[in-house]
Design an enzyme around this catalytic site. Structure first.
Site, PDB file in Angstrom:
ATOM      1  N   SER A   2       0.852  -1.194   0.000  1.00 54.14           N
ATOM      2  CA  SER A   2       0.000   0.000   0.000  1.00 54.14           C
ATOM      3  C   SER A   2       0.887   1.242   0.000  1.00 54.14           C
ATOM      4  CB  SER A   2      -0.870   0.017   1.256  1.00 54.14           C
ATOM      5  OG  SER A   2      -1.323   1.342   1.488  1.00 54.14           O
ATOM      6  N   ASP A   8      -6.638  -6.334   4.323  1.00 53.12           N
ATOM      7  CA  ASP A   8      -6.101  -4.977   4.303  1.00 53.12           C
ATOM      8  C   ASP A   8      -6.023  -4.387   5.720  1.00 53.12           C
ATOM      9  OD1 ASP A   8      -7.043  -1.922   2.512  1.00 53.12           O
ATOM     10  OD2 ASP A   8      -5.177  -2.593   3.435  1.00 53.12           O
TER      11      ASP A   8
HETATM   12  C1  DX5 Z   1      -6.104   1.665   5.724  1.00 51.11           C
HETATM   13  C2  DX5 Z   1      -5.708   1.247   4.312  1.00 51.11           C
HETATM   14  C3  DX5 Z   1      -4.684   0.152   4.307  1.00 51.11           C
HETATM   15  C4  DX5 Z   1      -3.391   0.578   4.992  1.00 51.11           C
HETATM   16  C5  DX5 Z   1      -2.545  -0.626   5.270  1.00 51.11           C
HETATM   17  O1  DX5 Z   1      -7.259   2.462   5.678  1.00 51.11           O
HETATM   18  O2  DX5 Z   1      -6.830   0.794   3.590  1.00 51.11           O
HETATM   19  O3  DX5 Z   1      -4.402  -0.235   2.967  1.00 51.11           O
HETATM   20  O4  DX5 Z   1      -2.687   1.472   4.170  1.00 51.11           O
HETATM   21  O5  DX5 Z   1      -1.425  -0.173   5.987  1.00 51.11           O
HETATM   22  P1  DX5 Z   1      -0.696  -1.142   7.040  1.00 51.11           P
HETATM   23  O6  DX5 Z   1      -0.276  -2.351   6.228  1.00 51.11           O
HETATM   24  O7  DX5 Z   1       0.450  -0.321   7.526  1.00 51.11           O
HETATM   25  O8  DX5 Z   1      -1.691  -1.498   8.091  1.00 51.11           O
HETATM   26 ZN    ZN Z   2      -6.387  -0.114   1.605  1.00 49.89          ZN
END
Ligand code: DX5
Ligand code: ZN
Length: 225
Positions: free
Chosen positions: A12, A176
């Site tokens: 992401s 996610d």
């Molecule tokens: C949160 C997003 C995710 C996030 C994941 O609202 O939809 O995609 O960026 O980030 P990490 O992997 O750091 O939890």
């Molecule tokens: Zn996301």
């Protein structure tokens, strides 16, 4: 996009350098990313604001894999055409973003994009029981959307339930939020095949020193089994 259920790692860009997205995308793809996950936030559906169609369009020429666009916005329908024009391969809408998810998924598919539907942690799998034939991806949020780097919320039961509901349909289960080497085996074991990871991939690396991106991606993939 051909379909297979092999494990895919989708970094992401929310965790990347916001001043250098094009180079970050190229670096993380060169280090083994399967998809690129792009988090669109409107400051209304979620308490954070990132970017919109112009940024996604500018990124398209830097993405040679799959541009997986996650819309944390409400409403969704007025913007679907703009993301199709921006070149999104997958466009995911939250089932909570409005009253007409059936029509939204039809509209996304109508542009030629793959259609995804996202479920917040508090939303049951049954909420999408009647649109399984209209989606190509189900995104199970394992954090409350809006920010990267949050703690993982275990949704194993929901993932397994969705895997059973999907049957042999060609539908990806994407996870996610809070995915790392510790949580990847939990979600893969429950039936997930696309693992979004922001902080766990970009941690320790940079465009100038991308080695850690590859190490992190390989470690998450290995942990998923
Ligand atoms: C949160 C997003 C995710 C996030 C994941 O609202 O939809 O995609 O960026 O980030 P990490 O992997 O750091 O939890
Ligand atoms: Zn996301």
């Amino acid at each position: 996009m051909s379909f297979d259920r092999s494990i895919k790692i989708a970094p992401s860009i929310l965790a990347a350098d916001f001043a250098n997205f094009g180079a970050e995308v190229q670096a993380v793809e060169a280090q083994g990313a399967d998809w690129i996950h792009i988090d669109v936030m409107d400051g209304h559906f979620v308490p954070n604001l990132t970017f919109g169609p112009p940024m996604v369009k500018a990124l398209r020429r830097h993405v040679s894999t799959v541009m997986d666009v996650h819309l944390m916005i409400a409403p969704v329908d007025p913007y679907i055409e703009a993301y199709a024009d921006a070149g999104a391969d997958v466009l995911t809408a939250h089932v909570e973003a409005g009253p007409h998810i059936h029509r939204t998924l039809q509209a996304i598919r109508g542009t030629g994009m793959k259609a995804g539907v996202a479920l917040n942690p508090g939303t049951p799998a049954s909420a999408i029981a009647h649109v399984l034939d209209l989606c190509d991806l189900i995104c199970v949020m394992t954090v409350n959307p809006g920010f990267g780097g949050q703690s993982f919320i275990d949704m194993s039961g929901k993932i397994a339930q969705l895997r059973a509901m999907i049957g042999d349909r060609e539908v990806h289960i994407e996870i996610d939020g809070g995915v790392d080497v510790n949580t990847a085996p939990i979600v893969a074991g429950a039936g997930a095949d696309v693992l979004v990871a922001g902080s766990a991939v970009f941690r320790g690396g940079s465009v100038e020193t991308p080695g850690p991106y590859g190490e992190n991606i390989r470690a998450i993939r290995a942990a998923a089994g």
